[in-house]
Design a protein around this motif. Structure first.
Motif, PDB file in Angstrom:
ATOM      1  N   ALA A   1     -44.855  -5.889  30.086  1.00 26.68           N
ATOM      2  CA  ALA A   1     -45.530  -5.514  28.974  1.00 26.68           C
ATOM      3  C   ALA A   1     -44.647  -5.960  27.626  1.00 26.68           C
ATOM      4  O   ALA A   1     -45.092  -6.253  26.674  1.00 26.68           O
ATOM      5  CB  ALA A   1     -45.835  -4.028  29.049  1.00 26.68           C
ATOM      6  N   ASP A   2     -43.367  -5.555  27.741  1.00 27.09           N
ATOM      7  CA  ASP A   2     -42.452  -5.766  26.487  1.00 27.09           C
ATOM      8  C   ASP A   2     -42.484  -7.143  26.173  1.00 27.09           C
ATOM      9  O   ASP A   2     -42.287  -7.591  24.807  1.00 27.09           O
ATOM     10  CB  ASP A   2     -40.813  -5.123  26.818  1.00 27.09           C
ATOM     11  N   HIS A   3     -42.596  -8.000  26.953  1.00 22.84           N
ATOM     12  CA  HIS A   3     -42.323  -9.416  26.749  1.00 22.84           C
ATOM     13  C   HIS A   3     -43.832  -9.908  26.040  1.00 22.84           C
ATOM     14  O   HIS A   3     -43.847 -10.575  25.195  1.00 22.84           O
ATOM     15  CB  HIS A   3     -42.180 -10.244  27.951  1.00 22.84           C
ATOM     16  N   TYR A   4     -44.721  -9.144  26.549  1.00 23.35           N
ATOM     17  CA  TYR A   4     -46.074  -9.518  26.227  1.00 23.35           C
ATOM     18  C   TYR A   4     -46.467  -8.956  24.670  1.00 23.35           C
ATOM     19  O   TYR A   4     -46.767  -9.941  23.679  1.00 23.35           O
ATOM     20  CB  TYR A   4     -47.071  -8.807  26.942  1.00 23.35           C
ATOM     21  N   TYR A   5     -45.772  -7.726  24.438  1.00 21.91           N
ATOM     22  CA  TYR A   5     -45.843  -7.144  23.021  1.00 21.91           C
ATOM     23  C   TYR A   5     -44.936  -8.303  22.114  1.00 21.91           C
ATOM     24  O   TYR A   5     -45.323  -8.218  20.936  1.00 21.91           O
ATOM     25  CB  TYR A   5     -45.329  -5.922  23.121  1.00 21.91           C
ATOM     26  N   GLU A   6     -43.910  -8.568  22.406  1.00 22.27           N
ATOM     27  CA  GLU A   6     -43.014  -9.082  21.655  1.00 22.27           C
ATOM     28  C   GLU A   6     -43.523 -10.494  21.274  1.00 22.27           C
ATOM     29  O   GLU A   6     -43.583 -11.197  20.332  1.00 22.27           O
ATOM     30  CB  GLU A   6     -41.717  -9.417  22.415  1.00 22.27           C
ATOM     31  N   GLN A   7     -44.084 -11.243  22.113  1.00 21.29           N
ATOM     32  CA  GLN A   7     -44.887 -12.453  21.996  1.00 21.29           C
ATOM     33  C   GLN A   7     -46.097 -12.610  21.195  1.00 21.29           C
ATOM     34  O   GLN A   7     -46.450 -13.568  20.604  1.00 21.29           O
ATOM     35  CB  GLN A   7     -45.038 -13.252  23.255  1.00 21.29           C
ATOM     36  N   CYS A   8     -46.455 -11.510  21.249  1.00 15.79           N
ATOM     37  CA  CYS A   8     -48.076 -11.321  20.530  1.00 15.79           C
ATOM     38  C   CYS A   8     -48.096 -10.391  19.365  1.00 15.79           C
ATOM     39  O   CYS A   8     -49.346 -10.363  18.655  1.00 15.79           O
ATOM     40  CB  CYS A   8     -49.025 -10.843  21.587  1.00 15.79           C
ATOM     41  N   SER A   9     -47.098  -9.472  18.907  1.00 16.97           N
ATOM     42  CA  SER A   9     -47.337  -8.837  17.898  1.00 16.97           C
ATOM     43  C   SER A   9     -47.385  -9.706  16.585  1.00 16.97           C
ATOM     44  O   SER A   9     -46.492 -10.530  16.132  1.00 16.97           O
ATOM     45  CB  SER A   9     -46.166  -7.846  17.716  1.00 16.97           C
ATOM     46  N   SER A  10     -48.482  -9.506  15.715  1.00 15.25           N
ATOM     47  CA  SER A  10     -48.754 -10.106  14.578  1.00 15.25           C
ATOM     48  C   SER A  10     -47.371 -10.235  13.465  1.00 15.25           C
ATOM     49  O   SER A  10     -47.249 -10.846  12.650  1.00 15.25           O
ATOM     50  CB  SER A  10     -49.901  -9.759  14.078  1.00 15.25           C
ATOM     51  N   LYS A  11     -46.765  -8.780  13.733  1.00 12.48           N
ATOM     52  CA  LYS A  11     -45.751  -8.755  12.662  1.00 12.48           C
ATOM     53  C   LYS A  11     -44.638  -9.908  12.749  1.00 12.48           C
ATOM     54  O   LYS A  11     -43.913 -10.113  11.746  1.00 12.48           O
ATOM     55  CB  LYS A  11     -44.846  -7.352  12.749  1.00 12.48           C
ATOM     56  N   PHE A  12     -44.372 -10.460  13.881  1.00 14.44           N
ATOM     57  CA  PHE A  12     -43.502 -11.596  14.053  1.00 14.44           C
ATOM     58  C   PHE A  12     -44.086 -13.026  13.506  1.00 14.44           C
ATOM     59  O   PHE A  12     -43.468 -13.989  13.389  1.00 14.44           O
ATOM     60  CB  PHE A  12     -43.291 -11.839  15.338  1.00 14.44           C
ATOM     61  N   PHE A  13     -45.415 -12.913  13.035  1.00 16.53           N
ATOM     62  CA  PHE A  13     -46.111 -14.158  12.612  1.00 16.53           C
ATOM     63  C   PHE A  13     -46.491 -14.229  11.168  1.00 16.53           C
ATOM     64  O   PHE A  13     -46.633 -15.248  10.634  1.00 16.53           O
ATOM     65  CB  PHE A  13     -47.093 -14.651  13.607  1.00 16.53           C
ATOM     66  N   ILE A  14     -46.356 -12.986  10.529  1.00 24.61           N
ATOM     67  CA  ILE A  14     -46.912 -13.082   9.198  1.00 24.61           C
ATOM     68  C   ILE A  14     -46.194 -13.691   8.050  1.00 24.61           C
ATOM     69  O   ILE A  14     -46.695 -14.413   7.227  1.00 24.61           O
ATOM     70  CB  ILE A  14     -47.119 -11.366   8.714  1.00 24.61           C
ATOM     71  N   HIS A  15     -45.155 -14.126   8.244  1.00 28.06           N
ATOM     72  CA  HIS A  15     -44.026 -14.889   7.318  1.00 28.06           C
ATOM     73  C   HIS A  15     -44.712 -16.158   7.035  1.00 28.06           C
ATOM     74  O   HIS A  15     -44.647 -16.731   5.732  1.00 28.06           O
ATOM     75  CB  HIS A  15     -42.696 -14.778   7.750  1.00 28.06           C
ATOM     76  N   ASP A  16     -45.522 -16.864   7.974  1.00 28.18           N
ATOM     77  CA  ASP A  16     -46.013 -18.318   7.829  1.00 28.18           C
ATOM     78  C   ASP A  16     -47.449 -18.057   7.316  1.00 28.18           C
ATOM     79  O   ASP A  16     -48.024 -19.263   7.123  1.00 28.18           O
ATOM     80  CB  ASP A  16     -45.739 -19.020   9.164  1.00 28.18           C
ATOM     81  N   ILE A  17     -48.104 -17.149   7.132  1.00 30.72           N
ATOM     82  CA  ILE A  17     -49.393 -16.999   6.512  1.00 30.72           C
ATOM     83  C   ILE A  17     -49.570 -17.843   5.212  1.00 30.72           C
ATOM     84  O   ILE A  17     -48.801 -17.481   4.379  1.00 30.72           O
ATOM     85  CB  ILE A  17     -50.166 -15.928   6.659  1.00 30.72           C
ATOM     86  N   ALA A  18     -50.522 -18.733   5.195  1.00 30.60           N
ATOM     87  CA  ALA A  18     -50.439 -19.604   3.942  1.00 30.60           C
ATOM     88  C   ALA A  18     -51.848 -19.470   3.328  1.00 30.60           C
ATOM     89  O   ALA A  18     -52.065 -19.993   2.200  1.00 30.60           O
ATOM     90  CB  ALA A  18     -50.270 -21.067   4.364  1.00 30.60           C
ATOM     91  N   VAL A  19     -52.641 -18.467   3.497  1.00 33.21           N
ATOM     92  CA  VAL A  19     -53.913 -18.195   2.761  1.00 33.21           C
ATOM     93  C   VAL A  19     -54.119 -16.827   2.358  1.00 33.21           C
ATOM     94  O   VAL A  19     -53.431 -15.934   2.918  1.00 33.21           O
ATOM     95  CB  VAL A  19     -54.988 -18.717   3.686  1.00 33.21           C
ATOM     96  N   PRO A  20     -54.830 -16.536   1.262  1.00 30.53           N
ATOM     97  CA  PRO A  20     -54.840 -14.951   0.995  1.00 30.53           C
ATOM     98  C   PRO A  20     -55.289 -14.198   2.064  1.00 30.53           C
ATOM     99  O   PRO A  20     -56.337 -14.495   2.509  1.00 30.53           O
ATOM    100  CB  PRO A  20     -55.886 -15.115  -0.427  1.00 30.53           C
ATOM    101  N   THR A  21     -54.686 -13.304   2.125  1.00 28.37           N
ATOM    102  CA  THR A  21     -54.894 -12.234   3.366  1.00 28.37           C
ATOM    103  C   THR A  21     -54.612 -10.705   2.836  1.00 28.37           C
ATOM    104  O   THR A  21     -53.800 -10.487   2.566  1.00 28.37           O
ATOM    105  CB  THR A  21     -54.020 -12.808   4.491  1.00 28.37           C
ATOM    106  N   LEU A  22     -55.810  -9.971   3.125  1.00 22.54           N
ATOM    107  CA  LEU A  22     -55.681  -8.597   2.854  1.00 22.54           C
ATOM    108  C   LEU A  22     -55.657  -7.642   4.161  1.00 22.54           C
ATOM    109  O   LEU A  22     -56.480  -8.056   4.937  1.00 22.54           O
ATOM    110  CB  LEU A  22     -57.092  -8.336   1.994  1.00 22.54           C
TER     111      LEU A  22
END
Length: 323
Positions: free
Chosen positions: A241-262
């Motif tokens: 579970a911990d590996h799954y959560y680490e790989q899939c939590s969006s907080k680890f991906f938001i820095h690369d978002i390139a379009v307006p997002t709310l």
């Protein structure tokens, strides 16, 4: 963009806390007037996804919103239907897709869906990109919101230019924190509701894939964390579970978002602790804005006065997507 913590309350006095604000719409709201046309598409692994299309009153619409539902939801949940109805009325076609095993028929492969299965969202988006639409907008709730943010972050600057923006509600951006939060005594009603539908799906799968799923492992599942550790993670290639959560939590991906997002989350969301959100990173993000409301619950957002059947979240979505 910004972190905006609003002070104005949304909910009526007779829904006094996050639990009531989450549960009331789920149990009692009825949304009529949405007419779906279903399309089934085949995935590269010879499984299928069921897509439900609902078209705007304007037959010449060139705008499409792709909606992703939450854990154990589907295209007929009230928060999806309410959103589809309002957007249709204002010129947006809508595509509400059902995750694997959520559209009314069990999917064919051993795998299910999970919080980071962006490959399936990409299949849906590629299908939409092949149509006549000039602009595509992504909208997600809860698990579907996490999936949407992760997809945007993974795509970064390579996102197709037709995808203009994204809006998500009640997002568990830290999956581990939310999984542990739902174990708390005051939240067990939600956990048991999820497990009551997840467990029968595992039983059905075990009959077809006994080499992948040991039905006797059910006795070890007491919490959603247990379910993810015993079933979700190994079925989808994660080491627990911990590996799954680490790989899939969006907080680890938001820095690369390139379009307006709310992102819109309620501070009294009983499933998503406010402190689990990556507040400091969001404050400094050039493209992502978090609006934190004082109330609204989890995928609730019923306003004190309901105008034309629309909830507060739906009015905000229309406002954002039309800007």
């Amino acid at each position: 963009m910004a972190l905006i913590e609003t002070a104005s309350t949304i909910s009526p006095y007779w829904l006094p806390n996050g639990h009531f604000q989450s549960i009331y719409p789920a149990l009692f709201r009825k949304v009529r007037g949405v007419d779906y046309q279903r399309e089934r598409i085949v995935t590269p692994d010879e499984d299928f996804l069921d897509l439900d299309w609902s078209y705007a009153n304007n037959p010449e619409s060139r705008k499409l919103v792709i909606l992703s539902h939450g854990l154990e939801g589907n295209s007929t949940r009230q928060y999806i239907l309410g959103m589809v109805r309002l957007l249709n009325q204002h010129g947006f076609d809508c595509l509400a897709w059902n995750f694997r095993g959520c559209g009314g028929e069990m999917n064919k492969t051993a795998r299910f869906y999970h919080s980071g299965a962006t490959e399936d969202l990409d299949i849906v988006i590629q299908n939409a990109l092949s149509r006549h639409y000039e602009s595509i907008h992504l909208l997600g709730f809860s698990l579907g919101g996490n999936l949407t943010l992760k997809y945007l972050g993974e795509s970064g600057g390579n996102l197709n230019s037709k995808i203009r923006n994204a809006l998500v509600f009640s997002v568990p951006m830290d999956l581990r924190a939310c999984s542990l939060s739902i174990i708390q005594p005051e939240n067990k009603v939600y956990m048991h509701r999820f497990l009551n539908t997840l467990k029968p799906k595992v039983n059905a799968k075990a009959a077809f894939f006994p080499d992948r799923i040991n039905i006797h492992d059910q006795k070890h599942v007491r919490t959603l964390y247990d379910f993810d550790h015993i079933f979700t993670a190994p079925l989808h290639g994660f080491n627990g579970a911990d590996h799954y959560y680490e790989q899939c939590s969006s907080k680890f991906f938001i820095h690369d978002i390139a379009v307006p997002t709310l992102i819109i989350n309620a501070k009294n969301d009983p499933i998503v602790p406010y402190e689990s959100l990556p507040l400091e990173e969001l404050k400094a993000h050039a493209k992502v804005c978090l609006v934190a409301t004082p109330d609204g619950g989890h995928c609730g957002f019923r306003p004190t006065i309901v105008k034309n059947g629309a909830y507060w979240s739906e009015e905000r979505a229309l406002e954002f997507l039309s800007s």
